[in-house]
Each structure stands twice: as C-alpha cells, then as structure tokens.
Design an enzyme around this catalytic site. Sequence first.
Site, PDB file in Angstrom:
ATOM      1  N   HIS A 269      19.390   3.787  -3.640  1.00 16.43           N
ATOM      2  CA  HIS A 269      20.649   3.618  -2.947  1.00 16.43           C
ATOM      3  C   HIS A 269      21.777   3.470  -4.100  1.00 16.43           C
ATOM      4  O   HIS A 269      21.620   2.754  -5.270  1.00 16.43           O
ATOM      5  CB  HIS A 269      20.797   2.093  -2.337  1.00 16.43           C
ATOM      6  CG  HIS A 269      21.736   1.943  -1.191  1.00 16.43           C
ATOM      7  ND1 HIS A 269      22.906   1.400  -1.536  1.00 16.43           N
ATOM      8  CD2 HIS A 269      21.569   2.298  -0.188  1.00 16.43           C
ATOM      9  CE1 HIS A 269      23.672   1.409  -0.394  1.00 16.43           C
ATOM     10  NE2 HIS A 269      23.044   1.862   0.630  1.00 16.43           N
ATOM     11  N   ASP A 326      16.280   2.828   5.561  1.00 17.12           N
ATOM     12  CA  ASP A 326      15.896   3.950   6.465  1.00 17.12           C
ATOM     13  C   ASP A 326      14.524   4.323   6.175  1.00 17.12           C
ATOM     14  O   ASP A 326      13.950   5.074   7.058  1.00 17.12           O
ATOM     15  CB  ASP A 326      16.791   5.365   6.443  1.00 17.12           C
ATOM     16  CG  ASP A 326      18.175   5.039   6.627  1.00 17.12           C
ATOM     17  OD1 ASP A 326      18.407   4.459   7.669  1.00 17.12           O
ATOM     18  OD2 ASP A 326      19.175   5.395   6.055  1.00 17.12           O
TER      19      ASP A 326
END
Length: 391
Positions: A269, A326
Amino acid sequence: HGYFTYDPGFMATASCQSEITYIDGDKGILLHRGYPIDQLAQNANYLEVCYLLLYGDAPTAKQFDQFQRTIMRHTMVHEQLSSFFKGYRRDAHPMAIVCGVIAGLSAFYHDPMDINNQEHREIAAYRLIAKMPTISAMAYKYSIGQPFVYPRNDLSYAANFLQMMFAVPCEDYKVNPIVERAMDRIFTLHADHEQNASTSTVRLSGSSGANPFACIAAGIASLWGPAHGGANEACLMMLEEIGSVDRIPEFVARAKDKDDPFRLMGFGHRVYKNFDPRATVMRETCHEVLDDLKIEDPLLDVAMELERIALSDPYFVERKLYPNVDFYSGIILKAIGIPTSMFTVIFALSRTVGWMSHWNEMMSDPKQKIGRPRQLYTGAPEREFKTQVEK
Ligand code: CMC
C-alpha cells in the site's frame, strides 16, 4: 526550473486540508472523524458511518432514523434509466456500465442543481449513496439476463443490495444475517480513505465546478485500475491462476523478479507501511463467513499460505508489503456468491460516500480553487514550423 516542486505520484504533496479521515501509515492507524476504523467496523453500521463522514459527528438514534429513511426513499431510479443498460453488450464489464450510467445521472439531475447550495449538495449525496446499490445490482442482473429487482426500503442498506443482486421473481429470498453483516462491513471498511487516486480525481474534477454525478463517474473510472480498486478483482484472478499451494513459490519468485512486471495483487500500500487496520478486521470477517457458510475453499489455503509468506519472507518484510484490505474482501465476496467482475463495483458503491464527503468539504470551502498542477517540460525547444505536406 526552480518554480515548481517535482513530485511524481504526489508522494510528498498535500493537495488539501481535510477534517474527514486521518491515516498514520507507519503505525497502521485509520480514523474517520477521529473514530478508529476497527471500532466503527465492530459497533456501527454502514449508514451510520455514512452520516459520520458526511456530517462530522455520529448520529443520534433520531438523526440516524431520519437519515436512513431519507436514503432508502431515494433508492429507486427513474424507470427511463433502465434503457441505458440496453445500450451495453451483455458481456460488458459492470464497471464500464456503472461508470456510464452514473455519468448519465448528471443528465437527470442537472437542474435546479446549485452546487453552491449546501442543501442541494446534500440531496446529490443522498441520491448517489441510495442509487449506487440499485444501479450496481442492475448492471449484474443485466449481465446474466435476469429482470431487474426493485429496491426494498424495509430492508437494511446491505440486505437491500443483496436482494437486488440475488432475488429472482416468484422465489422467496431471505438474506443470511452473517452475509448481511459481512456485506455491511465490506461497505464500512471501504467508505473512505482520504486523498487516494479516485478521491483526488473527484476533488480535481469537482474543483472546476462540474456536476457531482459526473465527478463521481470520474472517481469510478480512476478506481477501476488494478493498482487501486481493481486490485480486489485482480487478486482473486491471481489466486485462481495460482490454484494450489504447491504453485505459490513460482509466483512469489516472479513477484520478486525485477524483470517480471508481475506483482502479488492484494499486497502493499502506498500509505500503510504496517498492517492495514482494515485488513485486520476484514481477515476476521473472512474467517467468520467461511466458518458460518461451511465453505471449504482451496483458494483460501492459497491465500493463507501467501499471507504467511508475505509476513515472513525478507523481500516482503523489508519492503513492508503487508496484505491489504482487498486481499481479504475478495475471498469474502467470492464466498457469498458475488461474481469477480462485481468486486470493484462494490468498492465504488462503498466509496461513494467518501467521494461525496470530500466533494462537499471542498465545495464548502470559501478558499476553494480549481486544481491545476504544473509540470516540468521535457519536450522539444522552440523551433520553426515548415510544412512537409504538399498542398
Ligand atoms: N508485489 C511485489 N512487489 C511489490 C508489490 C507487490 N504487490 N508492491 C510493491 N512491490 C515492491 C516494488 O517492486 C518496489 O520494490 P523495489 O523497491 O525493489 O523497486 C517496492 O515494493 C515499493 O513499491 P512501489 O511500487 O514503489 O510502491 P507504491 O507505493 O508506488 O505502490 C501499490 C503501492 C499498492 C500500487 C503497490 O504496492 C501494488 O502495486 N500492489 C498491488 C496492487 C494492490 O494490491 N493494490 C491495492 C491497494 S489497497 C486498495 C486501495 O486503497 O486502492
């Protein structure tokens, strides 16, 4: 040049001031209006979080009741909107359909829409939050050739979405409460994430004074990419491609190979250099759902082994590439019967409130300016034009 700061990817640029969401990526902290995401995921429902994001404070019971009624009253779409869908090929990606249909709403609601009027902005937010599940479910029903299912305003936001996805005429459809809770949690955990690519896109589009429905369509387009919201779909496709635990080393080796563009989807991320706090809650929910539905999914074994490797292999540890939200949401969505092509649509549906909260915050700012980055020009120097085309 000396005039501009060159910051590709905006790694060091704060594009605005905002009171909505706080992230400390090193510590793995995410707060909405000051409240930690794990507390919201455990104790609030999605519409409560929507109210919180839009208005800055958690709703009282009375405020919540009124907000819920308002949202549910707006869930229907104009009957004429169903003909929009018919223009798409049956096998069109639902993100393409949703992006187009939401942009189309700007033609339905362009007047007497005054974007400088707070009340008008609120109504636009209600409409979008309410209609996104309807339009998303319609995109799915269209792709499988089933009739559209109308919204049911007596159900919760999550249960209503599930019935629009899965109910068929003349058959009783009952929503499993565990599935309803998981769906609500997926919505909650995706509701906002400060200035990510799609939210920045919505702000930038809105900064010119554009219609909010068109701005949300721009956000949906930006979200679609696999480096952003498209990661949940890409992650599941990757797990399917890996297929079994014994093939993992081959894919991990590819992910580490700098000459191979392959990346482990669902890992890493831009902001979190620690465990994503949303992933922690999503992981718990993932196990809850799989236990409750008694689903033995070999993809889960692949996922758990990948998770173990990512948390122990020096390549991932040194680069702080933790599983992100996710990674787990895809497994839950698959377990509850949502087709892979709808994963990013569900992300868009959940994020609509975040986009609208940011758009509204920006539009309420009296110092608001059009967003207009500059560049470092690296093209040809000035030169004289001589045509090479015979006239
Ligand atoms: N697999 C393998 N290596 C990776 C991965 C990955 N998923 N992600 C980053 N790296 C490596 C990258 O090669 C680089 O290595 P080196 O320093 O040796 O060159 C290093 O880690 C830093 O990567 P980066 O590309 O500079 O980091 P970034 O902040 O620009 O990218 C990211 C962040 C999310 C785009 C990236 O980690 C990625 O592509 N992940 C996979 C896609 C994904 O899961 N995206 C969903 C993000 S969460 C949902 C959302 O909010 O949108």
